[in-house]
Scaffold this motif. Sequence first.
Motif, PDB file in Angstrom:
ATOM      1  N   GLU A 365       0.823  -1.346  -0.119  1.00 12.24           N
ATOM      2  CA  GLU A 365      -0.045   0.194   0.020  1.00 12.24           C
ATOM      3  C   GLU A 365       1.000   1.363   0.032  1.00 12.24           C
ATOM      4  OE1 GLU A 365      -3.507   1.871   2.854  1.00 12.24           O
ATOM      5  OE2 GLU A 365      -2.794   0.098   3.140  1.00 12.24           O
ATOM      6  N   ILE A 366       0.544   2.114  -0.742  1.00 10.29           N
ATOM      7  CA  ILE A 366       1.202   3.701  -0.908  1.00 10.29           C
ATOM      8  C   ILE A 366       0.211   4.576  -0.386  1.00 10.29           C
ATOM      9  CG2 ILE A 366       2.374   5.077  -2.473  1.00 10.29           C
ATOM     10  CD1 ILE A 366       3.570   2.476  -2.337  1.00 10.29           C
ATOM     11  N   SER A 367       1.029   5.310   0.656  1.00 14.78           N
ATOM     12  CA  SER A 367       0.028   6.475   1.233  1.00 14.78           C
ATOM     13  C   SER A 367       1.028   7.772   1.162  1.00 14.78           C
ATOM     14  CB  SER A 367      -0.133   6.093   2.877  1.00 14.78           C
ATOM     15  OG  SER A 367       0.891   6.009   3.360  1.00 14.78           O
ATOM     16  N   SER A 368       2.209   7.669   0.815  1.00 15.86           N
ATOM     17  CA  SER A 368       2.865   8.885   0.726  1.00 15.86           C
ATOM     18  C   SER A 368       3.935   8.550  -0.358  1.00 15.86           C
ATOM     19  CB  SER A 368       3.936   9.081   2.007  1.00 15.86           C
ATOM     20  OG  SER A 368       4.763   8.086   2.176  1.00 15.86           O
ATOM     21  N   LEU A 369       4.792   9.493  -0.802  1.00 15.22           N
ATOM     22  CA  LEU A 369       5.766   9.594  -1.779  1.00 15.22           C
ATOM     23  C   LEU A 369       7.049   8.673  -1.148  1.00 15.22           C
ATOM     24  CD1 LEU A 369       6.346  10.963  -4.564  1.00 15.22           C
ATOM     25  CD2 LEU A 369       7.356  13.036  -3.463  1.00 15.22           C
ATOM     26  N   ALA A 370       7.144   8.781   0.065  1.00 17.86           N
ATOM     27  CA  ALA A 370       8.379   8.280   0.451  1.00 17.86           C
ATOM     28  C   ALA A 370       8.032   6.894   0.391  1.00 17.86           C
ATOM     29  CB  ALA A 370       8.470   8.625   1.989  1.00 17.86           C
ATOM     30  N   ASP A 371       6.745   6.359   0.602  1.00 11.62           N
ATOM     31  CA  ASP A 371       6.425   4.825   0.498  1.00 11.62           C
ATOM     32  C   ASP A 371       6.674   4.304  -1.088  1.00 11.62           C
ATOM     33  OD1 ASP A 371       5.572   4.766   2.913  1.00 11.62           O
ATOM     34  OD2 ASP A 371       3.421   5.082   2.352  1.00 11.62           O
ATOM     35  N   PHE A 372       6.207   5.371  -1.941  1.00  8.92           N
ATOM     36  CA  PHE A 372       6.349   5.008  -3.446  1.00  8.92           C
ATOM     37  C   PHE A 372       7.862   4.743  -3.774  1.00  8.92           C
ATOM     38  CE2 PHE A 372       6.912   6.212  -7.753  1.00  8.92           C
ATOM     39  CZ  PHE A 372       6.064   5.579  -8.284  1.00  8.92           C
ATOM     40  N   ASN A 373       8.645   5.953  -3.445  1.00  9.14           N
ATOM     41  CA  ASN A 373      10.097   5.791  -3.832  1.00  9.14           C
ATOM     42  C   ASN A 373      10.881   4.615  -2.941  1.00  9.14           C
ATOM     43  OD1 ASN A 373      10.240   8.180  -5.420  1.00  9.14           O
ATOM     44  ND2 ASN A 373      10.291   9.461  -3.692  1.00  9.14           N
ATOM     45  N   SER A 374      10.393   4.340  -1.959  1.00  8.64           N
ATOM     46  CA  SER A 374      11.025   3.263  -1.344  1.00  8.64           C
ATOM     47  C   SER A 374      10.802   1.794  -2.070  1.00  8.64           C
ATOM     48  CB  SER A 374      10.757   3.126   0.094  1.00  8.64           C
ATOM     49  OG  SER A 374      11.177   4.057   1.043  1.00  8.64           O
ATOM     50  N   ALA A 375       9.402   1.643  -2.381  1.00  7.55           N
ATOM     51  CA  ALA A 375       9.126   0.566  -3.116  1.00  7.55           C
ATOM     52  C   ALA A 375       9.929   0.299  -4.730  1.00  7.55           C
ATOM     53  CB  ALA A 375       7.729   0.448  -3.471  1.00  7.55           C
ATOM     54  N   ILE A 376      10.095   1.541  -5.156  1.00  5.95           N
ATOM     55  CA  ILE A 376      10.746   1.723  -6.526  1.00  5.95           C
ATOM     56  C   ILE A 376      12.147   1.396  -6.248  1.00  5.95           C
ATOM     57  CG2 ILE A 376      11.223   2.987  -8.574  1.00  5.95           C
ATOM     58  CD1 ILE A 376       8.414   2.158  -8.344  1.00  5.95           C
ATOM     59  N   ASP A 377      12.793   1.822  -5.119  1.00  8.33           N
ATOM     60  CA  ASP A 377      14.174   2.066  -5.139  1.00  8.33           C
ATOM     61  C   ASP A 377      14.540   0.471  -4.625  1.00  8.33           C
ATOM     62  OD1 ASP A 377      14.601   4.563  -5.294  1.00  8.33           O
ATOM     63  OD2 ASP A 377      14.749   5.054  -3.086  1.00  8.33           O
ATOM     64  N   ALA A 378      13.672  -0.544  -4.382  1.00  3.74           N
ATOM     65  CA  ALA A 378      14.125  -1.829  -3.951  1.00  3.74           C
ATOM     66  C   ALA A 378      14.216  -2.786  -5.313  1.00  3.74           C
ATOM     67  CB  ALA A 378      12.685  -2.447  -3.329  1.00  3.74           C
ATOM     68  N   HIS A 379      14.211  -2.011  -6.518  1.00  2.00           N
ATOM     69  CA  HIS A 379      14.528  -2.453  -7.816  1.00  2.00           C
ATOM     70  C   HIS A 379      15.631  -2.074  -8.368  1.00  2.00           C
ATOM     71  CE1 HIS A 379      10.433  -4.882  -8.017  1.00  2.00           C
ATOM     72  NE2 HIS A 379      10.044  -3.760  -7.236  1.00  2.00           N
ATOM     73  N   SER A 380      15.889  -2.684  -9.428  1.00  2.00           N
ATOM     74  CA  SER A 380      17.231  -2.398 -10.265  1.00  2.00           C
ATOM     75  C   SER A 380      16.799  -2.280 -11.649  1.00  2.00           C
ATOM     76  CB  SER A 380      18.216  -3.547 -10.206  1.00  2.00           C
ATOM     77  OG  SER A 380      18.583  -3.970  -9.184  1.00  2.00           O
ATOM     78  N   VAL A 381      17.470  -1.683 -12.365  1.00  2.00           N
ATOM     79  CA  VAL A 381      17.228  -1.047 -13.740  1.00  2.00           C
ATOM     80  C   VAL A 381      16.815  -2.627 -14.572  1.00  2.00           C
ATOM     81  CG1 VAL A 381      18.386  -0.432 -15.962  1.00  2.00           C
ATOM     82  CG2 VAL A 381      18.700   0.751 -13.730  1.00  2.00           C
ATOM     83  N   GLY A 382      16.072  -2.298 -15.435  1.00  2.00           N
ATOM     84  CA  GLY A 382      15.660  -3.881 -16.357  1.00  2.00           C
ATOM     85  C   GLY A 382      14.726  -4.675 -15.278  1.00  2.00           C
ATOM     86  N   GLU A 383      14.391  -4.525 -14.183  1.00  4.53           N
ATOM     87  CA  GLU A 383      13.241  -5.228 -13.634  1.00  4.53           C
ATOM     88  C   GLU A 383      11.764  -4.494 -13.699  1.00  4.53           C
ATOM     89  OE1 GLU A 383      15.844  -6.898  -9.738  1.00  4.53           O
ATOM     90  OE2 GLU A 383      14.403  -5.546  -9.245  1.00  4.53           O
ATOM     91  N   GLN A 384      10.729  -5.244 -13.275  1.00  2.00           N
ATOM     92  CA  GLN A 384       9.429  -4.944 -13.560  1.00  2.00           C
ATOM     93  C   GLN A 384       8.800  -4.610 -12.198  1.00  2.00           C
ATOM     94  OE1 GLN A 384       7.787  -8.031 -16.072  1.00  2.00           O
ATOM     95  NE2 GLN A 384       7.977  -6.411 -17.918  1.00  2.00           N
ATOM     96  N   VAL A 385       8.056  -3.777 -12.160  1.00  2.00           N
ATOM     97  CA  VAL A 385       7.032  -3.599 -11.151  1.00  2.00           C
ATOM     98  C   VAL A 385       5.873  -3.439 -11.272  1.00  2.00           C
ATOM     99  CG1 VAL A 385       8.892  -1.981  -9.972  1.00  2.00           C
ATOM    100  CG2 VAL A 385       7.238  -0.852 -11.406  1.00  2.00           C
TER     101      VAL A 385
END
Length: 414
Positions: A365-385
């Motif tokens: 669940e995303i409730s803030s920009l920090a949540d969104f960025n943390s979720a994206i940051d957990a991935h590397s280039v070329g991975e899918q979300v």
Amino acid sequence: MNEHLNNQTNEQYFNEYSIQEPQIKQRPPKRSRGKKALAVFAAVTVMAACSVCGYLGGVYANGKAQENGNSANLNNSSNNSNVVYMSNNTSPVNSEGGDELSISEIAAMAADSVVEIVVQSASDTGYIGQTILTGAGSGVILTQSGYIITNNHVVEGADSINVRLRNGEEYEAKLIGTDSKSDIAVIKIDAENLTAAVVGDSSLLQVGELAVAIGNPLGELGGTVTDGIISALDREITIDGVNMTLLQTNAAINPGNSGGGLFNGRGELIGIVNAKSSGTDIEGLGFAIPINDAMSVFDDLIEYGYVSGRVDVGMEMLEISDTATAYMYRVSQLGVYVYSVESGSYAQSAGLKAGDYILSVDGKEISSLADFNSAIDAHSVGEQVEISVLRGKTVHDFTITLTEYVPNAHSSSV
């Protein structure tokens, strides 16, 4: 042309860079370009101490370093071969070995590597016409040939950047690269034989060690020295939707100190000041980017003009955290929205649109920009979300491939 969420106000470049209430009538909500945003939040309200001044400065000269029994080593990288590292003395400065300097000695050695930065930006005020806005901050010279490290928020959006040395000499600076995620920027002046700071090792710091700040508080008090201790290591704060791990110090930090250095008892640069706490009854809460983190960004900015390996989601995000802002943007819920979608991006081809309300990323669940960025940051280039959004009254699920974030221009002259 990027499609974008309707916005009834324009971002303004203001004199005091602050995450606190700025010196303007209205400030837009936090925005992020995927991994690329910056912000603040701890148990206290944190404010970027950049705009009206600069913070800390230079460091050991080679002669004095050798005098203290340390050997100054040159990094072998072709990009920063003039950066001096103090690497062979691994004992804490407060050990019985006793190589800690006095505050006056540290100040004398560091002062020449501290610079004042003045930036100007043109702002279109509509019917009033164009206004030139001025801000100020600090930087630290890292090479004798004129490479200077500072904060991204000191120079972001500037049309011109000027640097003043301690001896009064002034130079126009070239912007080499910026990184909003780490809040680091590199600028360059056309000068030689400058006094550069000696870079320490922030991983060796201990709570309670001496910390000395030299800077230009309020943009008018260049060379100001304050002292304190390292109050905490690895303090996690959120600044503009980005989680940062910072050093905490009780050395006095004021607006304008941003971009300057934090030094240990040997006069080694161990942090780049970027934030302070602000609010009623709050004292002695300053923060700095650990120099080990800052130097990896410094190297990439010189080599590429950006930080390599950062993922790009292909969208600019907008956090709406209060009802007044929600009313301004004509949306009904607080949270994170897609502000714009890049033309030709995977996000666009997947079907995401400006105005989509983010529900979750990879099921979280995303409730803030920090949540969104943390979720994206957990991935590397070329991975899918997997991103779930609410559009109108319908939930949509999208799969996006993350690309490497590469700015349109790797470097530019200003």
